[in-house]
Enzyme design. Sequence first.
Site, PDB file in Angstrom:
ATOM      1  N   GLU A  94      55.933  16.786 -18.222  1.00 45.94           N
ATOM      2  CA  GLU A  94      57.140  17.194 -18.931  1.00 45.94           C
ATOM      3  C   GLU A  94      57.738  16.089 -19.797  1.00 45.94           C
ATOM      4  OE1 GLU A  94      58.536  20.126 -19.193  1.00 45.94           O
ATOM      5  OE2 GLU A  94      57.268  21.209 -17.760  1.00 45.94           O
ATOM      6  N   SER A 364      78.297  56.954  33.883  1.00 52.57           N
ATOM      7  CA  SER A 364      78.524  56.272  35.167  1.00 52.57           C
ATOM      8  C   SER A 364      78.403  54.760  35.081  1.00 52.57           C
ATOM      9  CB  SER A 364      77.548  56.806  36.214  1.00 52.57           C
ATOM     10  OG  SER A 364      77.856  58.152  36.527  1.00 52.57           O
TER      11      SER A 364
END
Length: 688
Positions: A94, A364
Site C-alpha cells: 500500500e 403442583s
Amino acid sequence: MEVIRNVQLIRILRWMRKLFLIGLLFSFILAVSSTFGILYLRSQPMPPSIIEQTSTIYAENGDVIDTLFSGENRTIVPLERISPGLVQATVAIEDRKFYDHMGFDFKRLAKAILVDIQHMAKVQGASTISQQLARNLYLTLDKTWERKIKEAILTIQLELNYSKDKIIEMYLNQIYYGHAAYGAEAAAKTYFGKHAADLTLAESAMLAGIPKGPAFYSPYLNMENAKNRQKIVLNAMVQQQMISREEADLAMQEEIKLAGLVPSEEKVIAPYYRDYITYLVKEKYQLPEEQLVNGGLKIYTTLDPVMQKKAEEVVAKYLPKDRPLQAALVAVDPATGAIKAMVGGRDYEESQYNRVFAKRQPGSSFKAFLYFAALENGYTPLTEIKSEPTIFNYGRNKEQLYIPKNFGDQYPYDFINLREAIAKSDNIFAVKTNMLLGPEKLVETAGRLGIETPLKPLPSLALGTIPVSPMEMAVGFSTIANLGERVEPLAILKIEDQQGNVLVEEKPVRTKVAEKAPAFLLTHLLQSVFEDNVGTAHRVSSFLHRPVAGKTGTTDYDSWLVGFTPQLSVAVWTGFDEGRKMDSFDDARIAAPLWAEFMETALAGQPPALFPIPDGVHGVYINPDNMRLATEYCPVQQLVYFADGTEPVEYCQEHVPAGETIDPEKKDAADQEPEKNPSILRRMFQWW
C-alpha cells in the site's frame, strides 16, 4: 559603449539583488507561515470520527456467544496484537515509503500523474496510508477539490498528532476486507478463524491484498485471484527486504485453510440467552442501541457453554418431531445466582419468543412454596391431614366454593403425613394446608423466596393456578437449595467499552429471607419425589446418580419439573403455545425425563454432592408404619429429619421381642439417631 554596458550590468545586478531579497523575504514569510500553520494544525484537535466496532458477548469461559453489529463487523486491537507479517505486507503493497514520508509521497504522486496522462484516465493511485486513513475516518469519497484540500490538511494533522505505529494501527483497524469484516481482527476471524496476532506470513500476504478489491480478491469468491494477489504482495516484501526469497516461496506453497463463511445464526451459542443479554443491556443498564451494536462493547456473561449445549441437545431429543410441543429450560447456580443455561423454545429460527419468561400455570410444582410456609409455621415431616374429597368455602362470607380433586380421583380416605403428601402430590392435603395457614401466608412466602408475579390469596393457589415463569420457579427453588438465602439471577458480570473502561460490573446479590432449618427439611422431603414406586417422578430415578430434590407439576396445558442439587437449580416446562391442551399422556410426561437427563449430563464432570445439614436440624430413624422412633427390632426404618425439639419421643414397641422393653431413659440415643455430622462416605452410603 563600455559605459553603457557597465550601467546595464549594474542595473541587472540591482534587479538580481532585489529579486534575491524578495525571494529571501518570501522564503522567510513562507517558512514563518508554514511554521505557524504547522503549530496551528498541531494545536487543533482532530475532528470527531465514529468508528463502528463490533460488540461481543462472551460466555463464562471466554467463548464468544455472539457478535453484534449493524453494518461493520469490527474489533479494534492494538498493534502488538496484529501479526508483524500483516503490518509489513500492508506497508509493502500500500505505501512502501510509509515510514519515510510525512504523509505524502511526492515521487509516487508524480509517477501516478505521468501514468494517468499517458492513459488519459485515472489508472494509478498515489494515496498514502495516512491519506487513506484521513479520508476513511473523516471524509466522504466525493471527488471534489474541497474534499482533496480537506484530505491534505487532515493528513498533515494525522502525521503531526500520531506516531507512524499509531497511524498504521488505526489503518489496520479501519480498512475493509470484504464479507462485512472491517479491520484486521475481524478479517482474520472471517477468513482464517483465528486472531490477527496468529496469522502466518502466507495468510498475512493474502489478507493484505484483499482491500484493493474485496469482491475480486476474496479467497471465498476466487481463490486463484487471491493467490495471484498474494504473490504480488510477497514479491513486494522481498523487494523491500522485509523477507527473503526463500520465505516468500515457502509462503506461496503454504496451504490456505479458510474458516468457512458460516451464517450468523449458526455462530450463536445460545440465541435465546443472547436476546436476554441484549435486553438487559438496553433496559436494565440503559445503554443505547447504537452503542450496543456499534460501540465495541465487551459483555461478559455467566453462561456455561457446555451446559448450554447439553440443554439444547436434551430439548431437541425429547420434544416430538410430529407435534409443535414447546419447551423452556433454565439452569441457575444457587450459590451465585449465575444463569448457566437457557433454552427458550424448540427452534429459535421458527420462534424467537423466549418461554423462560413466559407465564404458565406451575401446577403442583408450586406446592414447594406452600410446604416451606408450613414448615416455618409448625408443620413437621410427620404432620398428618386426612385426604378425602372436600368442599372448601371461602370468601368474605364463605359464599364461594372450591372443590379440588386428586389426580385420577384417587384418595387414601385416611390421614397421610407431609412426606407422603409431597411424594404423591396430594391436592387435598395441599389445599387444607393452605386454608389452615391462610392463603396470604403462601402469597408472602412465595414472594419472599423468588416469585415476583403478583399472587392472589386463593385456595387454588396451593395447586399453582396463577401463571408464573420458569425463571421465577428456578430462582424460588434455588432459595430453598441455598438454605433460605435468596440470590438474584445474574446474567451479566461485566460490560466494558472499546477503551476497556468498565461500564457495568455485577456481583451476586444475596438476601437472607428464611431460616436454614425449614429449607433443609423441605429439601429432604422433596427428595422423596424421586423415590422408587412412591414419588411422582420415580420413573426418572434411573437417570439420576446423585442426590436431587424437586417437584413435578401438571395441568391440562402445562407440564413441569423444577428441582435442584447443591450445585444447580433447574426449571423445565413443556406445553403448547396456543393454549392447546396436552391431550396425549406422553406429552405430559416429557418434562421429567428431560429435566433428569439434563441435570445428569450438565453435572457429569462434577462428583455427586450431598445437601448440607445445618445447625438446628437432626435426623432420626422412624418406623414408617406408626411414625414412632424405630428400634433395632423394626424391620423397616426410615431416616427423617426434624427441627430440634420437634421429633417423635415415643419408641415403636410392636417388634420388641416378648419379655423385653425399651426404656427411653436408658436407651443410648446414638443407637437411634444418625450421626449429627456423619462423614461424606457414610452419608453417601446412606443416600445410596
